[in-house]
Design a protein around this motif. Structure first.
Motif, PDB file in Angstrom:
ATOM      1  N   LYS A 265     -50.833 -38.659  18.763  1.00  0.00           N
ATOM      2  CA  LYS A 265     -50.898 -37.900  17.509  1.00  0.00           C
ATOM      3  C   LYS A 265     -51.726 -36.623  17.690  1.00  0.00           C
ATOM      4  O   LYS A 265     -51.388 -35.563  17.149  1.00  0.00           O
ATOM      5  N   LYS A 266     -52.786 -36.714  18.472  1.00  0.00           N
ATOM      6  CA  LYS A 266     -53.603 -35.532  18.721  1.00  0.00           C
ATOM      7  C   LYS A 266     -52.840 -34.476  19.492  1.00  0.00           C
ATOM      8  O   LYS A 266     -52.927 -33.275  19.193  1.00  0.00           O
ATOM      9  N   VAL A 267     -52.059 -34.906  20.481  1.00  0.00           N
ATOM     10  CA  VAL A 267     -51.244 -33.958  21.250  1.00  0.00           C
ATOM     11  C   VAL A 267     -50.204 -33.308  20.356  1.00  0.00           C
ATOM     12  O   VAL A 267     -49.950 -32.093  20.442  1.00  0.00           O
ATOM     13  N   ALA A 268     -49.596 -34.076  19.462  1.00  0.00           N
ATOM     14  CA  ALA A 268     -48.596 -33.513  18.549  1.00  0.00           C
ATOM     15  C   ALA A 268     -49.222 -32.483  17.616  1.00  0.00           C
ATOM     16  O   ALA A 268     -48.640 -31.418  17.360  1.00  0.00           O
ATOM     17  N   VAL A 269     -50.416 -32.774  17.113  1.00  0.00           N
ATOM     18  CA  VAL A 269     -51.103 -31.819  16.241  1.00  0.00           C
ATOM     19  C   VAL A 269     -51.425 -30.531  16.987  1.00  0.00           C
ATOM     20  O   VAL A 269     -51.242 -29.418  16.469  1.00  0.00           O
ATOM     21  N   GLN A 270     -51.911 -30.656  18.215  1.00  0.00           N
ATOM     22  CA  GLN A 270     -52.222 -29.460  19.013  1.00  0.00           C
ATOM     23  C   GLN A 270     -50.977 -28.622  19.285  1.00  0.00           C
ATOM     24  O   GLN A 270     -51.018 -27.393  19.186  1.00  0.00           O
ATOM     25  N   ALA A 271     -49.861 -29.282  19.617  1.00  0.00           N
ATOM     26  CA  ALA A 271     -48.625 -28.542  19.886  1.00  0.00           C
ATOM     27  C   ALA A 271     -48.136 -27.818  18.638  1.00  0.00           C
ATOM     28  O   ALA A 271     -47.742 -26.643  18.694  1.00  0.00           O
ATOM     29  N   LEU A 272     -48.170 -28.490  17.489  1.00  0.00           N
ATOM     30  CA  LEU A 272     -47.729 -27.850  16.248  1.00  0.00           C
ATOM     31  C   LEU A 272     -48.638 -26.695  15.862  1.00  0.00           C
ATOM     32  O   LEU A 272     -48.162 -25.642  15.391  1.00  0.00           O
ATOM     33  N   ASP A 273     -49.940 -26.876  16.045  1.00  0.00           N
ATOM     34  CA  ASP A 273     -50.872 -25.782  15.741  1.00  0.00           C
ATOM     35  C   ASP A 273     -50.630 -24.575  16.645  1.00  0.00           C
ATOM     36  O   ASP A 273     -50.658 -23.422  16.186  1.00  0.00           O
ATOM     37  N   GLU A 274     -50.388 -24.833  17.925  1.00  0.00           N
ATOM     38  CA  GLU A 274     -50.152 -23.720  18.844  1.00  0.00           C
ATOM     39  C   GLU A 274     -48.845 -23.005  18.525  1.00  0.00           C
ATOM     40  O   GLU A 274     -48.773 -21.765  18.560  1.00  0.00           O
ATOM     41  N   ILE A 275     -47.796 -23.763  18.208  1.00  0.00           N
ATOM     42  CA  ILE A 275     -46.529 -23.128  17.838  1.00  0.00           C
ATOM     43  C   ILE A 275     -46.698 -22.265  16.599  1.00  0.00           C
ATOM     44  O   ILE A 275     -46.232 -21.124  16.531  1.00  0.00           O
ATOM     45  N   ASN A 276     -47.402 -22.814  15.612  1.00  0.00           N
ATOM     46  CA  ASN A 276     -47.618 -22.070  14.370  1.00  0.00           C
ATOM     47  C   ASN A 276     -48.390 -20.781  14.629  1.00  0.00           C
ATOM     48  O   ASN A 276     -47.998 -19.695  14.173  1.00  0.00           O
ATOM     49  N   ALA A 277     -49.475 -20.871  15.383  1.00  0.00           N
ATOM     50  CA  ALA A 277     -50.305 -19.691  15.635  1.00  0.00           C
ATOM     51  C   ALA A 277     -49.564 -18.654  16.473  1.00  0.00           C
ATOM     52  O   ALA A 277     -49.590 -17.450  16.167  1.00  0.00           O
ATOM     53  N   GLN A 278     -48.874 -19.086  17.531  1.00  0.00           N
ATOM     54  CA  GLN A 278     -48.202 -18.136  18.406  1.00  0.00           C
ATOM     55  C   GLN A 278     -47.031 -17.441  17.709  1.00  0.00           C
ATOM     56  O   GLN A 278     -46.848 -16.229  17.858  1.00  0.00           O
ATOM     57  N   VAL A 279     -46.242 -18.186  16.957  1.00  0.00           N
ATOM     58  CA  VAL A 279     -45.106 -17.572  16.271  1.00  0.00           C
ATOM     59  C   VAL A 279     -45.587 -16.583  15.218  1.00  0.00           C
ATOM     60  O   VAL A 279     -45.034 -15.481  15.076  1.00  0.00           O
ATOM     61  N   GLN A 280     -46.624 -16.929  14.470  1.00  0.00           N
ATOM     62  CA  GLN A 280     -47.137 -16.008  13.464  1.00  0.00           C
ATOM     63  C   GLN A 280     -47.728 -14.754  14.099  1.00  0.00           C
ATOM     64  O   GLN A 280     -47.513 -13.633  13.606  1.00  0.00           O
TER      65      GLN A 280
ATOM     66  N   CYS B 205     -43.983 -28.179  26.413  1.00  0.00           N
ATOM     67  CA  CYS B 205     -43.987 -28.516  27.840  1.00  0.00           C
ATOM     68  C   CYS B 205     -45.411 -28.587  28.402  1.00  0.00           C
ATOM     69  O   CYS B 205     -45.670 -29.364  29.339  1.00  0.00           O
ATOM     70  N   ASP B 206     -46.321 -27.795  27.868  1.00  0.00           N
ATOM     71  CA  ASP B 206     -47.693 -27.835  28.356  1.00  0.00           C
ATOM     72  C   ASP B 206     -48.379 -29.162  28.078  1.00  0.00           C
ATOM     73  O   ASP B 206     -49.409 -29.467  28.700  1.00  0.00           O
ATOM     74  N   ARG B 207     -47.843 -29.960  27.176  1.00  0.00           N
ATOM     75  CA  ARG B 207     -48.497 -31.205  26.773  1.00  0.00           C
ATOM     76  C   ARG B 207     -47.707 -32.454  27.136  1.00  0.00           C
ATOM     77  O   ARG B 207     -48.074 -33.548  26.722  1.00  0.00           O
ATOM     78  N   VAL B 208     -46.628 -32.285  27.873  1.00  0.00           N
ATOM     79  CA  VAL B 208     -45.842 -33.424  28.354  1.00  0.00           C
ATOM     80  C   VAL B 208     -45.903 -33.412  29.879  1.00  0.00           C
ATOM     81  O   VAL B 208     -45.601 -32.389  30.509  1.00  0.00           O
ATOM     82  N   ASP B 209     -46.312 -34.525  30.458  1.00  0.00           N
ATOM     83  CA  ASP B 209     -46.558 -34.569  31.896  1.00  0.00           C
ATOM     84  C   ASP B 209     -45.331 -34.170  32.706  1.00  0.00           C
ATOM     85  O   ASP B 209     -45.425 -33.381  33.658  1.00  0.00           O
ATOM     86  N   HIS B 210     -44.169 -34.706  32.365  1.00  0.00           N
ATOM     87  CA  HIS B 210     -42.970 -34.434  33.153  1.00  0.00           C
ATOM     88  C   HIS B 210     -42.442 -33.015  32.937  1.00  0.00           C
ATOM     89  O   HIS B 210     -41.625 -32.544  33.736  1.00  0.00           O
ATOM     90  N   LEU B 211     -42.871 -32.344  31.882  1.00  0.00           N
ATOM     91  CA  LEU B 211     -42.377 -30.993  31.578  1.00  0.00           C
ATOM     92  C   LEU B 211     -43.401 -29.901  31.861  1.00  0.00           C
ATOM     93  O   LEU B 211     -43.138 -28.730  31.588  1.00  0.00           O
ATOM     94  N   LYS B 212     -44.551 -30.279  32.405  1.00  0.00           N
ATOM     95  CA  LYS B 212     -45.589 -29.270  32.677  1.00  0.00           C
ATOM     96  C   LYS B 212     -45.131 -28.190  33.672  1.00  0.00           C
ATOM     97  O   LYS B 212     -45.554 -27.049  33.547  1.00  0.00           O
ATOM     98  N   PRO B 213     -44.287 -28.494  34.681  1.00  0.00           N
ATOM     99  CA  PRO B 213     -43.803 -27.402  35.532  1.00  0.00           C
ATOM    100  C   PRO B 213     -43.052 -26.314  34.767  1.00  0.00           C
ATOM    101  O   PRO B 213     -43.156 -25.133  35.102  1.00  0.00           O
ATOM    102  N   ILE B 214     -42.321 -26.675  33.732  1.00  0.00           N
ATOM    103  CA  ILE B 214     -41.616 -25.675  32.936  1.00  0.00           C
ATOM    104  C   ILE B 214     -42.616 -24.808  32.175  1.00  0.00           C
ATOM    105  O   ILE B 214     -42.467 -23.582  32.103  1.00  0.00           O
ATOM    106  N   GLY B 215     -43.646 -25.447  31.599  1.00  0.00           N
ATOM    107  CA  GLY B 215     -44.678 -24.687  30.926  1.00  0.00           C
ATOM    108  C   GLY B 215     -45.428 -23.763  31.869  1.00  0.00           C
ATOM    109  O   GLY B 215     -45.776 -22.625  31.505  1.00  0.00           O
TER     110      GLY B 215
END
Length: 389
Positions: free
Chosen positions: A227-242, A374-384
């Motif tokens: 849940k903490k990782v999901a909150v961080q990802a949503l916060d980052e998406i919100n801040a970066q897009v704005q 991708c920065d917060r999912v282990d298998h997708l970190k290379p894409i990030g």
């Protein structure tokens, strides 16, 4: 006594290495499962096919999400001052639509005159280029003349058709104005329908507040870490897009003002319309500035009757868009999103291939969301890591 014996073994080994001989290093590459690679490629192809075929669904959805990110801070502020979200969202959307419609209506006449003058400008430019090339044959003209001579020779050498042979005549289809009116009406109706769909989707997303955010966090996983990782990802998406939308808005306003003022100083007619067009088309990466520059050069040639003023107008437009597109916006975007410019360029081209102009508009926000996940999912970190700076 050899002085090297008193030194540590690693120093002795380093000093005795021949610099002309490269060191022998063994790289242990991970064993890749062919089935996993094939499954990954099939998944990517399937996702691209779905995005391509279902573009009529995904494009309005992504536009609604982007508009929601842009308008959500205003609605959140009105909610803090005890104004209902439904009322503030409705007033805000009506104000945006009304303001846009007012600007378009006020400049409709100038825009129509401008658009109607483009074919005449293109014809005059072609005639001027032909006049300049009188007396000197260009390579294209030489090739055309050679092709004409070859065609005449082939016609002279053609053997007459035998008696009784059937003659085939290919007739071109006639112009049917009803068909073109029908297709144009369908296109206009589709555009209006998508605009209405995006408007209502944006309104419902605005009045929902953080409802979907809480639901996404709830279904992210049973543990507190997920849940903490999901909150961080949503916060980052919100801040970066704005931040990205603010950068693009400031850049479009700056390009519009600079273009309008520069064209008015040169003496180009309808400078205000050119400023608005440059500001709006600046939102389309890589393509909008080229369209504005070419169209402005054509209209300048039609107005002044000479090529040199048209070249001046094109040079001014290129300078403005170069400073904005290659210096200011990349620097501000990198600060706002921390993304690799090369990866962003390739990603925007890919989204443009998928969705056309809408893909060029939505490519960077989508890449921001992909990187944050991708920065917060282990298998997708290379894409990030590939998308990051």
């Amino acid at each position: 006594m050899d002085p090297t014996l008193e030194e540590p073994p690693e120093v002795v080994a380093r000093t005795r290495v021949d610099p002309r001989t490269p060191p022998q290093v063994l790289l242990h590459l991970p064993v890749v499962d062919v089935r996993s690679v094939a499954l990954g490629l099939l998944t990517v192809i399937a996702v691209l096919a779905v995005l391509k075929l279902a573009s009529g669904f995904f494009i309005p959805l992504m536009l609604g999400l982007v508009f929601t990110y842009a308008l959500a801070p205003v609605v959140d502020w009105t909610e803090r001052v005890r104004v209902p979200r439904a009322l503030s969202a409705a007033v805000l959307i009506v104000a945006v639509l009304g303001g846009t419609g007012g600007v378009v209506y006020s400049m409709a006449d100038d825009a129509n005159q401008l658009i109607s003058s483009l074919p005449e400008a293109a014809t005059k430019l072609r005639d001027a280029l032909r006049k300049r090339s009188v007396g000197s044959r260009t390579p294209v003209e030489s090739v055309q003349k050679a092709a004409t001579e070859l065609q005449k020779a082939a016609e002279d050498a053609t053997v007459a058709a035998p008696r009784g042979a059937q003659r085939i005549v290919v007739e071109q289809s006639r112009f049917d104005i009803r068909e073109h009116l029908w297709s144009g009406t369908l296109g206009l109706a589709s555009m209006i329908g998508q605009a209405v769909l995006v408007t209502f989707l944006t309104y419902f997303l605005l009045i929902s507040g953080d409802t979907f955010r809480r639901k996404l966090v709830k279904i992210a996983g049973p543990g507190l870490a997920q849940k903490k990782v999901a909150v961080q990802a949503l916060d980052e998406i919100n801040a970066q897009v704005q931040r990205y939308l603010l950068v693009q808005l400031a850049a479009s306003v700056g390009v519009g003002l600079a273009t309008g003022i520069a064209f008015a100083f040169i003496g180009l007619n309808h400078a205000a319309v050119w400023g608005v067009a440059a500001g709006v088309l600046n939102l389309v990466p890589y393509v909008g500035s080229i369209l504005v520059t070419i169209a402005a050069m054509l209209v300048a040639f039609l107005q002044f009757g000479e090529i040199n003023p048209a070249l001046v107008v094109g040079a001014v437009s290129l300078v403005i868009n170069t400073i904005e597109g290659y210096l200011l916006v990349p620097w501000a975007t990198s600060k706002a999103s921390r993304m690799n410019p090369v990866a962003v360029f390739i990603g925007v081209l890919a989204w443009g291939w998928l969705w056309g102009v809408w893909g060029l508009l939505l490519g960077i926000p989508i890449l921001m969301a992909v990187k944050a996940i991708c920065d917060r999912v282990d298998h997708l970190k290379p894409i990030g890591e590939l998308l990051g700076t």
